[in-house]
Scaffold this motif. Structure first.
Motif, PDB file in Angstrom:
ATOM      1  N   THR A 125       0.827  -1.204   0.000  1.00 47.70           N
ATOM      2  CA  THR A 125       0.000   0.000   0.000  1.00 47.70           C
ATOM      3  C   THR A 125       0.861   1.254   0.000  1.00 47.70           C
ATOM      4  O   THR A 125       0.588   2.215  -0.736  1.00 47.70           O
ATOM      5  N   LEU A 129       0.834   4.179  -2.725  1.00 49.96           N
ATOM      6  CA  LEU A 129       0.587   5.569  -2.321  1.00 49.96           C
ATOM      7  C   LEU A 129       1.774   6.466  -2.654  1.00 49.96           C
ATOM      8  O   LEU A 129       1.599   7.627  -3.031  1.00 49.96           O
ATOM      9  N   CYS A 133       1.590   9.739  -4.869  1.00 51.42           N
ATOM     10  CA  CYS A 133       2.080  11.032  -4.377  1.00 51.42           C
ATOM     11  C   CYS A 133       3.111  11.651  -5.306  1.00 51.42           C
ATOM     12  O   CYS A 133       3.102  12.868  -5.533  1.00 51.42           O
ATOM     13  N   VAL A 150       3.527   9.546   3.659  1.00 53.71           N
ATOM     14  CA  VAL A 150       3.609   8.147   3.234  1.00 53.71           C
ATOM     15  C   VAL A 150       4.988   7.583   3.546  1.00 53.71           C
ATOM     16  O   VAL A 150       5.119   6.452   4.040  1.00 53.71           O
TER      17      VAL A 150
END
Length: 174
Positions: A125, A129, A133, A150
């Motif tokens: 994940t 992410l 980003c 993150v």
């Protein structure tokens, strides 16, 4: 549970009850996370001078947190009825450690397998992410903060896992 007479023939009944309790705990965990979302959304709305929305979000936060604690307490007490060797109270700050210490080897193995699966899921994940980003920073002017958040989560998770793995390896050798 009250119909269960602890015979081997009815072991499937208890397994079914424990599975349903696991789903209830899943619901309460999601409920708690949504409660924190409500809190954050309420704080974000403070700048809009819409106090009705803020109050609704804060009430949502309080309802989610209180209901989570009460439901988890009921589940833990029922689980302790099924497995009297389990100890702990959800109102105790060291509940997780006391609970895990009182678990038998089969329950601990389940916790460990689930934890590793969660570790792998979070790693994947975070990677996804991170990509979102980076693309968002370049194409949609997200700014650097989402990428920093993150990265921090990914670092904390990875470092915590690796340090604990090192500790476990040392304890196995000694």
């Amino acid at each position: 549970l009250k119909l269960w007479n602890q015979s081997d023939e009815q072991e499937e009944m208890i397994d079914n009850i424990e599975e349903k309790l696991s789903y209830v705990l899943l619901f309460t965990s999601v409920n708690l996370i949504l409660g924190f979302f409500f809190f954050g959304a309420g704080m974000a709305l403070l700048s809009e001078d819409s106090y009705t929305k803020v109050i609704l979000f804060l009430v949502g936060f309080i309802v989610c947190v209180v209901s989570t604690i009460l439901i988890q307490n009921k589940v833990v007490n029922l689980e302790k009825e099924i497995n009297p060797f389990l100890n702990g109270s959800v109102y105790d700050f060291k509940f997780s450690q006391k609970w895990l210490d009182s678990c038998d080897e089969a329950i601990k193995l389940n916790v460990y397998k689930s934890s590793f699966k969660a570790y792998k899921s979070i790693t994947n994940t975070c990677l996804i992410l991170w990509i979102v980003c980076v693309l968002g920073y370049n194409f949609f002017d997200f700014g650097i903060m989402p990428l920093v958040m993150v990265t921090i989560i990914w670092l904390v998770q990875t470092i915590a896992y690796c340090i604990e793995s090192i500790k476990c390896s040392k304890n196995k050798i000694n």
